[in-house]
Design a protein around this motif. Structure first.
Motif, PDB file in Angstrom:
ATOM      1  N   MET A   1      50.174  44.293  68.490  1.00 35.13           N
ATOM      2  CA  MET A   1      49.053  45.058  69.020  1.00 35.13           C
ATOM      3  C   MET A   1      48.031  45.297  67.912  1.00 35.13           C
ATOM      4  SD  MET A   1      49.026  48.780  70.874  1.00 35.13           S
ATOM      5  CE  MET A   1      49.224  49.621  69.319  1.00 35.13           C
ATOM      6  N   THR A   2      46.762  45.351  68.298  1.00 36.63           N
ATOM      7  CA  THR A   2      45.690  45.572  67.346  1.00 36.63           C
ATOM      8  C   THR A   2      44.709  46.584  67.917  1.00 36.63           C
ATOM      9  OG1 THR A   2      44.023  44.454  65.996  1.00 36.63           O
ATOM     10  CG2 THR A   2      44.260  43.692  68.271  1.00 36.63           C
ATOM     11  N   ASP A   3      43.874  47.130  67.043  1.00 37.63           N
ATOM     12  CA  ASP A   3      42.881  48.094  67.518  1.00 37.63           C
ATOM     13  C   ASP A   3      41.851  47.429  68.419  1.00 37.63           C
ATOM     14  OD1 ASP A   3      43.986  50.241  66.111  1.00 37.63           O
ATOM     15  OD2 ASP A   3      42.817  49.813  64.321  1.00 37.63           O
ATOM     16  N   VAL A   4      41.311  46.292  67.949  1.00 37.06           N
ATOM     17  CA  VAL A   4      40.202  45.648  68.659  1.00 37.06           C
ATOM     18  C   VAL A   4      40.397  44.139  68.657  1.00 37.06           C
ATOM     19  CG1 VAL A   4      37.697  45.333  68.791  1.00 37.06           C
ATOM     20  CG2 VAL A   4      38.635  47.496  67.910  1.00 37.06           C
ATOM     21  N   VAL A   5      40.165  43.522  69.801  1.00 42.70           N
ATOM     22  CA  VAL A   5      40.046  42.073  69.898  1.00 42.70           C
ATOM     23  C   VAL A   5      38.598  41.752  70.248  1.00 42.70           C
ATOM     24  CG1 VAL A   5      40.639  40.008  71.224  1.00 42.70           C
ATOM     25  CG2 VAL A   5      42.436  41.586  70.526  1.00 42.70           C
ATOM     26  N   VAL A   6      37.969  40.932  69.436  1.00 38.54           N
ATOM     27  CA  VAL A   6      36.610  40.452  69.693  1.00 38.54           C
ATOM     28  C   VAL A   6      36.722  39.041  70.245  1.00 38.54           C
ATOM     29  CG1 VAL A   6      34.338  39.973  68.722  1.00 38.54           C
ATOM     30  CG2 VAL A   6      35.746  41.826  67.765  1.00 38.54           C
ATOM     31  N   ILE A   7      36.129  38.801  71.400  1.00 41.41           N
ATOM     32  CA  ILE A   7      36.163  37.476  72.018  1.00 41.41           C
ATOM     33  C   ILE A   7      34.808  36.811  71.774  1.00 41.41           C
ATOM     34  CG2 ILE A   7      36.561  36.165  74.127  1.00 41.41           C
ATOM     35  CD1 ILE A   7      38.020  38.627  75.236  1.00 41.41           C
ATOM     36  N   GLY A   8      34.795  35.805  70.918  1.00 41.00           N
ATOM     37  CA  GLY A   8      33.565  35.118  70.557  1.00 41.00           C
ATOM     38  C   GLY A   8      33.265  35.280  69.083  1.00 41.00           C
ATOM     39  N   GLY A   9      33.117  34.159  68.375  1.00 41.42           N
ATOM     40  CA  GLY A   9      32.880  34.190  66.946  1.00 41.42           C
ATOM     41  C   GLY A   9      31.490  33.751  66.537  1.00 41.42           C
TER      42      GLY A   9
ATOM     43  N   LEU B   1      39.038  49.271  60.812  1.00 42.92           N
ATOM     44  CA  LEU B   1      39.830  49.072  62.019  1.00 42.92           C
ATOM     45  C   LEU B   1      40.597  47.755  61.919  1.00 42.92           C
ATOM     46  CD1 LEU B   1      37.356  50.187  64.834  1.00 42.92           C
ATOM     47  CD2 LEU B   1      39.271  51.472  63.889  1.00 42.92           C
ATOM     48  N   ASP B   2      41.727  47.696  62.576  1.00 46.53           N
ATOM     49  CA  ASP B   2      42.520  46.469  62.653  1.00 46.53           C
ATOM     50  C   ASP B   2      41.948  45.624  63.796  1.00 46.53           C
ATOM     51  OD1 ASP B   2      44.563  44.612  62.261  1.00 46.53           O
ATOM     52  OD2 ASP B   2      45.828  45.592  63.754  1.00 46.53           O
ATOM     53  N   PHE B   3      41.529  44.403  63.506  1.00 41.95           N
ATOM     54  CA  PHE B   3      40.878  43.607  64.549  1.00 41.95           C
ATOM     55  C   PHE B   3      41.086  42.131  64.304  1.00 41.95           C
ATOM     56  CE2 PHE B   3      37.796  43.683  61.171  1.00 41.95           C
ATOM     57  CZ  PHE B   3      37.083  42.492  61.265  1.00 41.95           C
ATOM     58  N   VAL B   4      40.826  41.348  65.341  1.00 43.80           N
ATOM     59  CA  VAL B   4      40.842  39.894  65.257  1.00 43.80           C
ATOM     60  C   VAL B   4      39.679  39.366  66.081  1.00 43.80           C
ATOM     61  CG1 VAL B   4      42.387  39.630  67.242  1.00 43.80           C
ATOM     62  CG2 VAL B   4      42.272  37.823  65.512  1.00 43.80           C
ATOM     63  N   ILE B   5      39.092  38.258  65.643  1.00 35.54           N
ATOM     64  CA  ILE B   5      38.007  37.601  66.368  1.00 35.54           C
ATOM     65  C   ILE B   5      38.536  36.266  66.887  1.00 35.54           C
ATOM     66  CG2 ILE B   5      35.685  36.628  66.228  1.00 35.54           C
ATOM     67  CD1 ILE B   5      35.137  38.531  63.885  1.00 35.54           C
ATOM     68  N   LEU B   6      38.491  36.080  68.188  1.00 33.34           N
ATOM     69  CA  LEU B   6      38.952  34.841  68.815  1.00 33.34           C
ATOM     70  C   LEU B   6      37.744  33.991  69.177  1.00 33.34           C
ATOM     71  CD1 LEU B   6      41.627  36.390  71.237  1.00 33.34           C
ATOM     72  CD2 LEU B   6      41.925  35.646  68.854  1.00 33.34           C
ATOM     73  N   ASP B   7      37.698  32.783  68.656  1.00 35.12           N
ATOM     74  CA  ASP B   7      36.528  31.925  68.860  1.00 35.12           C
ATOM     75  C   ASP B   7      36.940  30.608  69.505  1.00 35.12           C
ATOM     76  OD1 ASP B   7      33.888  31.080  68.736  1.00 35.12           O
ATOM     77  OD2 ASP B   7      34.145  30.167  66.772  1.00 35.12           O
ATOM     78  N   ALA B   8      36.252  30.226  70.569  1.00 32.75           N
ATOM     79  CA  ALA B   8      36.587  29.000  71.292  1.00 32.75           C
ATOM     80  C   ALA B   8      36.142  27.747  70.551  1.00 32.75           C
ATOM     81  CB  ALA B   8      35.965  29.020  72.688  1.00 32.75           C
ATOM     82  N   HIS B   9      35.207  27.874  69.617  1.00 25.12           N
ATOM     83  CA  HIS B   9      34.715  26.707  68.900  1.00 25.12           C
ATOM     84  C   HIS B   9      35.693  26.273  67.808  1.00 25.12           C
ATOM     85  CE1 HIS B   9      30.901  28.351  70.568  1.00 25.12           C
ATOM     86  NE2 HIS B   9      30.635  27.064  70.721  1.00 25.12           N
TER      87      HIS B   9
ATOM     88  N   THR C   1      48.772  35.512  73.143  1.00 27.68           N
ATOM     89  CA  THR C   1      48.377  36.730  73.853  1.00 27.68           C
ATOM     90  C   THR C   1      48.230  37.861  72.845  1.00 27.68           C
ATOM     91  OG1 THR C   1      49.538  36.051  75.866  1.00 27.68           O
ATOM     92  CG2 THR C   1      49.045  38.391  75.638  1.00 27.68           C
ATOM     93  N   TRP C   2      47.189  38.658  73.021  1.00 29.93           N
ATOM     94  CA  TRP C   2      46.932  39.803  72.158  1.00 29.93           C
ATOM     95  C   TRP C   2      46.797  41.058  73.016  1.00 29.93           C
ATOM     96  CZ3 TRP C   2      45.257  34.953  71.400  1.00 29.93           C
ATOM     97  CH2 TRP C   2      45.361  34.401  70.122  1.00 29.93           C
ATOM     98  N   ARG C   3      47.320  42.188  72.525  1.00 30.53           N
ATOM     99  CA  ARG C   3      47.137  43.486  73.166  1.00 30.53           C
ATOM    100  C   ARG C   3      46.270  44.343  72.263  1.00 30.53           C
ATOM    101  NH1 ARG C   3      51.263  46.712  73.645  1.00 30.53           N
ATOM    102  NH2 ARG C   3      50.742  47.656  75.658  1.00 30.53           N
ATOM    103  N   ALA C   4      45.307  45.038  72.870  1.00 25.50           N
ATOM    104  CA  ALA C   4      44.360  45.798  72.067  1.00 25.50           C
ATOM    105  C   ALA C   4      43.980  47.096  72.764  1.00 25.50           C
ATOM    106  CB  ALA C   4      43.107  44.971  71.809  1.00 25.50           C
ATOM    107  N   ARG C   5      43.605  48.069  71.943  1.00 29.00           N
ATOM    108  CA  ARG C   5      43.079  49.315  72.503  1.00 29.00           C
ATOM    109  C   ARG C   5      41.678  49.108  73.055  1.00 29.00           C
ATOM    110  NH1 ARG C   5      45.846  51.016  67.811  1.00 29.00           N
ATOM    111  NH2 ARG C   5      47.540  52.500  68.278  1.00 29.00           N
ATOM    112  N   THR C   6      40.939  48.203  72.423  1.00 34.53           N
ATOM    113  CA  THR C   6      39.557  47.933  72.828  1.00 34.53           C
ATOM    114  C   THR C   6      39.309  46.432  72.754  1.00 34.53           C
ATOM    115  OG1 THR C   6      38.806  50.065  71.944  1.00 34.53           O
ATOM    116  CG2 THR C   6      37.119  48.381  72.349  1.00 34.53           C
ATOM    117  N   VAL C   7      38.564  45.914  73.711  1.00 29.00           N
ATOM    118  CA  VAL C   7      38.149  44.513  73.693  1.00 29.00           C
ATOM    119  C   VAL C   7      36.625  44.466  73.669  1.00 29.00           C
ATOM    120  CG1 VAL C   7      38.019  42.376  75.037  1.00 29.00           C
ATOM    121  CG2 VAL C   7      40.198  43.576  74.816  1.00 29.00           C
ATOM    122  N   ILE C   8      36.094  43.647  72.780  1.00 31.79           N
ATOM    123  CA  ILE C   8      34.651  43.388  72.728  1.00 31.79           C
ATOM    124  C   ILE C   8      34.428  41.956  73.188  1.00 31.79           C
ATOM    125  CG2 ILE C   8      32.607  43.195  71.264  1.00 31.79           C
ATOM    126  CD1 ILE C   8      33.983  45.196  69.346  1.00 31.79           C
ATOM    127  N   SER C   9      33.721  41.781  74.278  1.00 37.39           N
ATOM    128  CA  SER C   9      33.391  40.450  74.771  1.00 37.39           C
ATOM    129  C   SER C   9      32.033  40.053  74.221  1.00 37.39           C
ATOM    130  CB  SER C   9      33.376  40.420  76.300  1.00 37.39           C
ATOM    131  OG  SER C   9      33.123  39.117  76.776  1.00 37.39           O
TER     132      SER C   9
END
Length: 342
Positions: A1-9, A25-33, A116-124
């Protein structure tokens, strides 16, 4: 689990990452490119920003001015975003194409073929480039020539010696028309008469107008197309004359409501728009009848753990621009920090 998952790099995702890092904050950025640079790596090579480098930057790191001077190119922007990502050691995982975001108790679950990622907040922050829009016109299926959107345009050379109709009256339409007209017999078609800003004004004026939300102000009265060098050159040789929008396509070209017709080999749909790439959010069932997700600022009204960044004015003034995404990201992350600390 992480604080924030950002979708799009892309630019919006990186701006969010900068402020998330600053707030520890603990976060990861997931990028389709497969590579850094966001949608800029798919733009046609001659595309130019319409603001100087120092006014087209993400937080903390100024974009270098192009070595040859003038406005930054798409390649300059890709190089800048690549350097930015590395400079701040942002945790980007790629290529990861997110398939779905779902509610999972007190968290959101982000699903992809790669994990799969679980997050408290997702930024699209997936942007719009992957969802080009071409309006329907009668006869589109009858036209025997080539039709392409801005996302498919790679340069003017394939149109040498041909008759081309360029549709769209904003900055991209003007830039494409300017260079295609040096290779082809090009006709510019727009919904309304195009208006060039005075040469001494550029995208800074347009950004100021967008952020102040003026209507009918002085800048709006002056125009909305930045006269970058290629556009100025086209203006000087008389290539920027625009015709009104045609009524339909035929097998050999286009016709207007008054019955006049023009044969052509290709139609380039510029500035006909994009739609936000929101398919991954479908399981949350948040869209309104207009296809958008209602928001307060960047926060989804129907799901406060979701924020949307960089899609245009409905998710922050001028947030689809480099500087606009930066300012919106700053306020968004501050809000996330406040709400998660309560």
């Amino acid at each position: 689990m992480t604080d924030v998952v950002v979708i799009g790099g892309g630019q919006a995702g990186l701006a969010a990452g900068y402020y998330l890092r600053r707030h520890k904050l603990d976060f990861v950025i997931l990028d389709a490119h497969a590579a850094p640079g966001g949608a800029w790596q798919h733009a046609w090579p001659s595309l130019r920003l319409f603001s100087p480098a120092q006014y087209s930057s993400l937080p903390g790191r100024m974009m270098p001015a192009p070595a040859e001077g003038g406005y930054p190119s798409a390649a300059d922007t890709v190089a800048y975003l690549t350097d930015y990502e590395r400079r701040y050691d942002l945790p980007v995982v790629r290529p990861v194409r997110v398939d779905a975001v779902r509610r999972d108790g007190d968290h959101l679950r982000v699903e992809s073929a790669g994990g799969t990622w679980r997050a408290r907040t997702v930024i699209s922050a997936t942007g719009t480039w992957s969802h080009p829009y071409v309006p329907y016109y009668p006869g589109m299926r009858d036209f025997a020539g080539r039709q392409l959107h801005t996302v498919d345009y790679r340069g003017p050379e394939p149109f040498a010696g041909k008759r081309v109709v360029v549709v769209g009256g904003a900055n991209s339409g003007a830039q494409v028309l300017a260079e295609v007209s040096t290779f082809a017999d090009a006709t510019w078609v727009t919904l309304r008469p195009p208006r060039l800003l005075p040469d001494e004004l550029d995208g800074r004026a347009l950004f100021g107008l967008a952020t102040s939300r003026l209507r009918g102000g002085a800048v709006a009265d002056l125009g909305d197309i930045v006269a970058v060098p290629s556009v100025r050159e086209a203006r000087e040789r008389g290539a920027l004359k625009a015709e009104p929008m045609f009524a339909r396509l035929t097998e050999t070209g286009v016709t207007w409501a008054d019955g006049s017709a023009l044969d052509c080999d290709a139609i380039i749909w510029c500035c006909t728009g994009f739609r936000p790439a929101l398919g991954h959010l479908t399981p949350l069932k948040l869209r309104a009848t207009n296809g958008l997700i209602p928001v307060d600022g960047t926060q989804a009204r129907g799901e406060p753990r979701l924020h949307l960044l960089g899609y245009g004015d409905w998710t922050g003034p001028a947030s689809a621009t480099l500087i606009g995404a930066s300012r919106t990201a700053r306020d968004m992350v501050a809000r996330i920090v406040t709400e998660t600390s309560d």
